[in-house]
Design a protein around this motif. Structure first.
Motif, PDB file in Angstrom:
ATOM      1  N   ASP A 112       0.837  -1.205   0.000  1.00 48.41           N
ATOM      2  CA  ASP A 112       0.000   0.000   0.000  1.00 48.41           C
ATOM      3  C   ASP A 112       0.874   1.259   0.000  1.00 48.41           C
ATOM      4  OD1 ASP A 112      -2.710   1.192   0.163  1.00 48.41           O
ATOM      5  OD2 ASP A 112      -1.949   1.943   2.081  1.00 48.41           O
ATOM      6  N   LEU A 113       1.953   1.240   0.772  1.00 50.44           N
ATOM      7  CA  LEU A 113       2.862   2.392   0.822  1.00 50.44           C
ATOM      8  C   LEU A 113       3.584   2.586  -0.515  1.00 50.44           C
ATOM      9  CD1 LEU A 113       4.392   1.817   4.374  1.00 50.44           C
ATOM     10  CD2 LEU A 113       2.702   3.561   3.725  1.00 50.44           C
ATOM     11  N   HIS A 134       3.377   5.775  -3.053  1.00 48.55           N
ATOM     12  CA  HIS A 134       4.595   6.472  -3.493  1.00 48.55           C
ATOM     13  C   HIS A 134       4.678   6.499  -5.016  1.00 48.55           C
ATOM     14  CE1 HIS A 134       8.660   8.041  -3.050  1.00 48.55           C
ATOM     15  NE2 HIS A 134       9.049   7.156  -3.959  1.00 48.55           N
ATOM     16  N   ALA A 135       4.337   5.379  -5.644  1.00 47.91           N
ATOM     17  CA  ALA A 135       4.401   5.292  -7.110  1.00 47.91           C
ATOM     18  C   ALA A 135       3.426   6.267  -7.766  1.00 47.91           C
ATOM     19  CB  ALA A 135       4.113   3.868  -7.570  1.00 47.91           C
ATOM     20  N   PHE A 136       2.214   6.354  -7.227  1.00 43.07           N
ATOM     21  CA  PHE A 136       1.214   7.238  -7.812  1.00 43.07           C
ATOM     22  C   PHE A 136       1.372   8.679  -7.347  1.00 43.07           C
ATOM     23  CE2 PHE A 136      -1.896   3.463  -8.355  1.00 43.07           C
ATOM     24  CZ  PHE A 136      -1.278   3.103  -9.530  1.00 43.07           C
ATOM     25  N   GLY A 137       2.143   8.888  -6.302  1.00 41.81           N
ATOM     26  CA  GLY A 137       2.410  10.223  -5.793  1.00 41.81           C
ATOM     27  C   GLY A 137       3.732  10.752  -6.310  1.00 41.81           C
ATOM     28  N   GLU A 143      -6.442   6.152 -10.895  1.00 40.14           N
ATOM     29  CA  GLU A 143      -7.880   6.425 -10.745  1.00 40.14           C
ATOM     30  C   GLU A 143      -8.570   5.323  -9.951  1.00 40.14           C
ATOM     31  OE1 GLU A 143      -6.304   8.685 -14.107  1.00 40.14           O
ATOM     32  OE2 GLU A 143      -6.251   6.543 -13.665  1.00 40.14           O
ATOM     33  N   MET A 144      -8.189   4.086 -10.200  1.00 40.05           N
ATOM     34  CA  MET A 144      -8.780   2.975  -9.426  1.00 40.05           C
ATOM     35  C   MET A 144      -8.486   3.135  -7.945  1.00 40.05           C
ATOM     36  SD  MET A 144      -7.799  -0.236 -11.894  1.00 40.05           S
ATOM     37  CE  MET A 144      -8.104  -1.483 -10.648  1.00 40.05           C
ATOM     38  N   ARG A 145      -7.261   3.505  -7.642  1.00 41.30           N
ATOM     39  CA  ARG A 145      -6.878   3.667  -6.239  1.00 41.30           C
ATOM     40  C   ARG A 145      -7.627   4.836  -5.604  1.00 41.30           C
ATOM     41  NH1 ARG A 145      -2.716   2.361  -2.390  1.00 41.30           N
ATOM     42  NH2 ARG A 145      -2.137   4.191  -1.181  1.00 41.30           N
TER      43      ARG A 145
END
Length: 183
Positions: free
Chosen positions: A116-117, A121-124, A178-180
């Motif tokens: 989850d972290l 981080h990847a999407f942020g 978007e899914m997240r």
């Protein structure tokens, strides 16, 4: 008491994630040796210092890869690892995840928290749009981790990845930013 900054890029209640370092070799390889039975036949992390140095070097120096250690906040022990491989920018903004838990941490939910972290981080900070996981159909633990993190099954690829002397079938799982956000 003076404030000391965390080595972690992100933290949850029980784990934090941080990048690989060359200095992690002794602990990483010891944990990999202890976990051989758990990992076989799915993955083969480095079990010698020399192999670790090469492995970590690719994750540290190659801009198409990002390696993360999942570390227990209580004591700092390495619980597992999650790597983003084949990072592609431009209109794609995607990477492929690979991961493994070490035996002492298996079944405790630490990798779920770590994944989850890493996704955050990847999407942020990394500004990726899509992450993929390719899991062998018989690897129930890996598939459960992907499903539990919100990845969707997108297909089946016969003879996709060469592992342990043979081309292995894989299920393709994916999640987008978007899914997240909507999950």
């Amino acid at each position: 008491m003076p404030h000391t900054a965390s080595r972690h890029l992100a933290e949850g209640p029980r784990v934090g994630i941080r990048h690989f370092t060359y200095e992690d070799g002794p602990e990483f390889t010891a944990r990999a040796r202890e976990s051989k039975d758990l990992h076989h036949p799915w993955l083969f992390p480095p079990v010698t210092e020399e192999a670790y140095a090469a492995y970590a070097g690719h994750l540290i120096e190659d801009p198409t890869k990002a390696g993360f250690l999942v570390c227990e906040k209580d004591g700092g022990a390495i619980a597992g690892f999650i790597n983003i491989n084949n990072i592609v920018g431009g209109g794609f903004q995607c990477g492929a995840l690979g991961y493994g838990v070490f035996a002492h941490a298996a079944g405790r939910g630490l990798m779920r928290e770590g994944l989850d972290l890493v996704i955050g981080h990847a999407f942020g900070a990394m500004r990726l749009h899509r992450l993929e996981i390719n899991a062998q159909p018989g690897n129930a633990a890996s598939i459960a981790l992907a499903r539990g993190a919100g990845f969707r099954l997108e297909g089946f690829s016969p003879d996709m990845i060469y592992i342990d002397g043979a081309w292995r079938d894989h299920e393709r799982w994916a999640i987008t930013a978007e899914m997240r956000a909507s999950g």
